[in-house]
Each structure stands twice: as C-alpha cells, then as structure tokens.
Design an enzyme around this catalytic site. Structure first.
Site, PDB file in Angstrom:
ATOM      1  CG  HIS A 150     -29.658  -0.256  62.072  1.00 57.08           C
ATOM      2  ND1 HIS A 150     -28.573   0.554  62.304  1.00 57.08           N
ATOM      3  CD2 HIS A 150     -30.726   0.406  62.564  1.00 57.08           C
ATOM      4  CE1 HIS A 150     -28.986   1.664  62.913  1.00 57.08           C
ATOM      5  NE2 HIS A 150     -30.288   1.598  63.084  1.00 57.08           N
TER       6      HIS A 150
ATOM      7  NE  ARG B   2     -38.692  -0.652  60.232  1.00 54.83           N
ATOM      8  CZ  ARG B   2     -37.981  -0.058  61.188  1.00 54.83           C
ATOM      9  NH1 ARG B   2     -38.322   1.141  61.645  1.00 54.83           N
ATOM     10  NH2 ARG B   2     -36.914  -0.646  61.687  1.00 54.83           N
TER      11      ARG B   2
ATOM     12  CG  HIS C  25     -32.748  -3.071  62.294  1.00 55.78           C
ATOM     13  ND1 HIS C  25     -32.516  -3.214  63.643  1.00 55.78           N
ATOM     14  CD2 HIS C  25     -33.568  -1.988  62.163  1.00 55.78           C
ATOM     15  CE1 HIS C  25     -33.160  -2.252  64.303  1.00 55.78           C
ATOM     16  NE2 HIS C  25     -33.812  -1.515  63.436  1.00 55.78           N
TER      17      HIS C  25
ATOM     18  CD  GLU D  80     -34.367   7.306  64.604  1.00 56.35           C
ATOM     19  OE1 GLU D  80     -34.847   6.434  63.866  1.00 56.35           O
ATOM     20  OE2 GLU D  80     -34.339   7.201  65.835  1.00 56.35           O
TER      21      GLU D  80
ATOM     22  NE  ARG E 145     -32.839   2.535  59.941  1.00 52.83           N
ATOM     23  CZ  ARG E 145     -33.672   2.231  60.916  1.00 52.83           C
ATOM     24  NH1 ARG E 145     -34.358   1.113  60.853  1.00 52.83           N
ATOM     25  NH2 ARG E 145     -33.831   3.028  61.921  1.00 52.83           N
TER      26      ARG E 145
HETATM   27  C1  SIN Z   1     -32.580   2.829  65.633  1.00 50.05           C
HETATM   28  O1  SIN Z   1     -32.683   3.272  66.771  1.00 50.05           O
HETATM   29  O2  SIN Z   1     -31.684   3.148  64.861  1.00 50.05           O
HETATM   30  C2  SIN Z   1     -33.584   1.839  65.156  1.00 50.05           C
HETATM   31  C3  SIN Z   1     -34.882   2.483  64.996  1.00 50.05           C
HETATM   32  C4  SIN Z   1     -35.685   1.772  63.957  1.00 50.05           C
HETATM   33  O3  SIN Z   1     -35.435   0.588  63.672  1.00 50.05           O
HETATM   34  O4  SIN Z   1     -36.539   2.404  63.361  1.00 50.05           O
END
Ligand code: SIN
Length: 530
Positions: free
Chosen positions: A244, A386, A351, A128, A290
């Site tokens: 998010h 985060r 988020h 990610e 993010r």
């Molecule tokens: C996501 O699945 O994009 C969220 C995961 C997260 O908030 O770390």
C-alpha cells in the site's frame, strides 16, 4: 511419514473428535459471510485462532467497490479491474465479481450495515486508485468494522452456526483426494481436537506477517494457505504482493493505513522537499494503480535519500476531515500530526497478497470438499495487482457462491470412519524461534519488497532455506510454533515464485527484467510434491 505433511502427531483412536457438516476457518468478512450463506439445515462451525472480532477485514478503511451510480456499470468496473491486474486477471472470475456485486451489497443493507449517504436515498460514492468512476461505498474510514460488526451480530443469531474462538487450525485431514476435516489446537483447554466435516472452507486471510512492515494485524500469518499447501492444494500467483503506498511513517507506528480514499478526496503526494512528484510517473497521478504509486514513492524516497514522503490534505478544513476520516484524523493526532495543518509522513508497506489457494469461481480447489475464499484464495480476480476496494467485495461475492455450493456437496455425503496414526518423527529442538521469525520478516522486507532482482532473491532464498531446514523437523507445541512454521514455509514459496518470474508485471517488479513478457509468463502454480 512425510515430515512436511503434518505439523503435529495424533492418533484418531485417542483424540477428541467433533463432527460438523461444514468447517469454516477464519472469521473475517469471507468466513462470516460464507457461514451466513450456508443453508440453515446444515451445521457449521467457524474456527478462529483469536476472537471473532479480530481480522484483517475489520481493519479495512476505504470501502467496497460497486457500480451503483447511473453513470457507472459492471462493464466499467470490469475494465478497471482488468487494467489494474496487468494482464493476469481471470476474466470469468472478474465478470462474476462485478456482476454479482450489487446483490451482495443489498444483502449487507438487510443486515443493517450503514454506509455514508449524501441524502436519504443517495449513497456517498468516493473514488480510489485506477477507478474510472466514483464507486466506493464507505462507512467513514472504518468500513470494514461497520460491515464485520453487523455480519457478526447476524451470524451469532444463527442456531446452525457454532463459533469456536482461540482455536488454531493446524492441518487439513485428507482421505483419497478429499478433505474431511481439520486438526486443531484449542487454546482454552490446551487440547488437540479433530474436527471432521463434509466441507471445509479456508477463509483465513493473507500473510502480511511475512514482512516487518504491514498494515495487517498480527494474526495474518498465512496459516490457511500453508495448511492447504501441506495437504496438496495448488497455490498460485504468490509472487504478487501488494504494497500500500500510504502507510503512516512515524517512529512509533509504521503500520497504520492512511486510506487511498484520502487521495480519492484530493490529497497530494509530496517528496520531503514538499514538491509534488507523481505526475512524473503516471497520468492518473495520485489515483494511478496502487503498484505504480508505490513504486513512484519508492523511487522518490531513493532519489531524495529519505525514508518517507508526505501526503497533503491540508487544503480541507478540520471539520470536514474529522467527519470524513474520523479514525485517521484521531490516530494521526495521537502521534502529534494534525492532518488539517500538517503533512502526513507516509511510506509503502505490505498490504495484500494477490495470490493464494487456487480456486475456480465457485471457490473449489483441486482437493475435493476443500473450498477457499477471501484473501487466502486466488481465483484470478486481482491478477498481478488488486484494484482498490475489491477485497471486501471478493469475500462477499465468492462467500455467497460457496454457500450456494454447499447443498450439492453435502446432501449425499457421510462422515468417514477414521483409523490412523500420524507420527511425523518431529523432534524437540532448541531453536531461536523469535530470531528466525524476525530475520525472515527482515529478509522478506529487504529483498522481496517493491523492487526485486536475482541477486537479492537468491540471497533471500538461501537465508530462508537455512531457517526452513532448522525448523522443518521441529516438534511444534504452541500457536507461535505453528505460525512460525507457516511464515517460514510461505516465505520460501514466495521467494521461489518471485525468483522464477523473470519479468515485471503489476506488483512484481524485477530490476533485472523490467519489461512485461506476455508470451513467456503465465501463471505460477505451485504444488507440494508428495
Ligand atoms: C484503503 O483504504 O486504502 C485500502 C482499501 C483496499 O485495500 O482496497
């Protein structure tokens, strides 16, 4: 009596009282895992305002970050977490997080949690944003549900753990700098109950409901953070709110998350003209931290005079998508979007709150016997932004640490004898509660969102203060009333913190102070004057 200290009146000689060793408020991953980790000779009660199964953790999609691959290490996980945190992480806390990750994941296996595997003895690891390695373990795109379901089934077998659902924690009871219990409202019996204990753990999650567009469930009204503040706990980093980047943007649903793992599997962001744009903003492109991706989308939306962008995963076939992202595939299809053929309309939404109740690495707050963990807490692991998939991990690692602290704290502690009356002086008032709640959410969304400036924040502060003044002396008689108090109070505190931080860092982006200023700006610690 200070009207801002308690939300309700009560008399300890008349109210129903229950005694426990440990009270845990909240039933997400942090609350349930902490309950499991408390030694079994102590009696524990979990208080949850809805049912055990309703929490933000259950909705987590992407997975859990842990350096299990032989090419990976806690050091690399540490570096990535610190980089994403934009200079505000607490290094000691981050070390604890990354070093103790694997042993807590091992505990999940023992509880029967099943993560996706490449083969019998190899977990499937995805990537990610801002991770330098593939290290996210996952259970399809419903990792939170898989973990919470298994933990809940284990905690229900524990004889020392009592679960009280539909029980709203209104305020903490403190006595000479020590937390000794919680005043609650039990919805089933419509009664106030005083729960007294030797240790209280606040694991109530965040406050997504301060915003009109959030991935969080309706229960995320920041109750634990607000009650801790009223009791004199320090709060920190409240201005850092994570948006998010990719939340479904459909007329009927603007809160369904499209996991970052979709970008981890190669999905491309496109503007409304179908053009890929993210390389203009960061070299890590779709997998930049993010805050950077959210700001890039925000800027592209403004440039194209639109209200969304697209996420394109159409180069993967239907079978793969149905298998890897079953929940996202099915949910999008319900809205007429076949993600194997259609671009997914997305926009950023609230988020996660990086800030919260200030704790050390053991979950201790500045109030004795009051602990906090999970999203409600802030021990500095997230800094100003985060790192993806560190949040479920946080609940596990620090829940475990609190469980280990319990014995030392409780072993020689006794329940205090109580004899006092709380008379707040609150009055029955006819205020337009729904209007205040919606207006606060709209103000927060418009003026305390991805990009902020003094003018907008000052306007927000004034408007929220007007709402605060209307309800600060209101008699509260329902859960909706308590939630409203918490939403307005926290909005006021977030705006004040955002106004004070005249720099841009991580998720806090000031249009009027676009640079980071490491010399001037450290932590923004907030405590109620009493
Ligand atoms: C996501 O699945 O994009 C969220 C995961 C997260 O908030 O770390």
């Amino acid at each position: 009596m200070d009207i801002e200290r308690y939300l309700v009146d009560f008399d300890t000689s008349k109210i129903k009282i229950e005694y426990h060793d440990v009270i845990i408020i909240g039933s997400g991953i942090a609350g349930v895992y902490t309950a499991m980790e408390i030694p079994e000779n102590y009696d524990v009660v979990i208080l949850t305002k809805e049912t055990l199964e309703i929490s933000n953790s259950v909705m987590a999609q992407g997975g859990i970050a842990v350096s299990l691959d032989k090419e990976d290490s806690p050091e690399l996980h540490y570096k990535d977490t610190i980089y994403a945190g934009a200079g505000l992480c607490d290094e000691k806390s981050v070390w604890v997080l990354v070093n103790e990750a694997a042993e807590n994941i091992e505990a999940l296996f023992k509880c029967g949690v099943k993560f996706d595997r490449k083969s019998h003895n190899q977990l499937s690891l995805t990537r990610e944003g801002a991770h330098s390695k593939n290290r996210i373990i996952h259970a399809g795109d419903t990792t939170g549900k898989e973990v919470c379901d298994k933990l809940i089934s284990v905690v229900k077998t524990k004889e020392n753990v009592k679960i009280k659902e539909r029980t709203f924690a209104i305020d903490l009871i403190t006595c000479q700098d020590t937390c000794i219990g919680v005043i609650t409202y039990e919805e089933d019996i419509k009664t106030y109950v005083l729960h007294l204990s030797k240790m209280v753990v606040c694991a109530t999650g965040g406050f997504g409901q301060l915003y009109s567009h959030t991935t969080n469930p309706e229960v995320a009204t920041g109750d634990g953070i607000a009650l801790a503040y009223r009791a004199g706990a320090q709060l920190v980093d409240l201005e850092f709110i994570q948006f998010h980047p990719t939340v479904l943007f459909h007329p009927e649903n603007k809160s369904f998350l499209i996991s970052e793992a979709v970008r981890g599997e190669g999905a491309i962001l496109r503007n409304i003209h179908g053009e890929s744009f993210i390389s203009l903003y960061h070299e890590l492109k779709e997998l930049a931290p993010r805050d950077i991706v959210s700001r890039a989308i925000f800027s592209e939306i403004n440039k194209t005079n639109s209200n969304h962008v697209y996420l394109d995963i159409t180069f993967k076939d239907k079978e793969y998508l149905e298998n890897r992202f079953p929940n996202i595939y099915k949910t999008c299809l319900e809205y007429g979007i076949d993600i194997s053929k259609d671009y997914i309309p997305v926009a950023p939404a609230e988020h996660y709150c990086m800030g919260g109740i200030k704790t050390d690495v053991y979950g201790r707050t500045n109030i004795k016997a009051l602990y906090a963990c999970g999203e409600a807490a802030c021990n500095g692991i997230h800094g100003a932004n985060r790192l993806a998939s560190n949040s479920l991990l946080e609940g596990l690692v620090f829940g475990h640490k609190i469980g280990k602290e319990a014995h030392q704290l409780i072993k020689n502690s006794i329940h205090k004898k109580l004899d006092f009356v709380v008379n707040t002086g609150r009055i029955l008032k006819d205020v337009e509660k729904n209007k205040i709640r919606c207006d606060t959410q709209n103000i927060m969304t418009k003026y305390v969102g991805i990009a902020r400036d003094k003018e907008g924040l000052t306007y927000a502060k004034d408007r929220i203060n007007e709402h605060y003044n209307k309800i600060v002396d209101m008699r509260n008689i329902s859960i909706e009333d308590f939630e409203l108090q918490n939403i307005v109070l926290l909005s006021k505190l977030v705006v004040e913190a955002a106004l004070e931080r005249e720099e841009s860092r991580g998720a806090h982006f000031r249009l009027d102070f676009k640079k980071k200023d490491d010399i001037k700006w450290k932590k923004n610690i907030i405590k109620r004057k009493n």
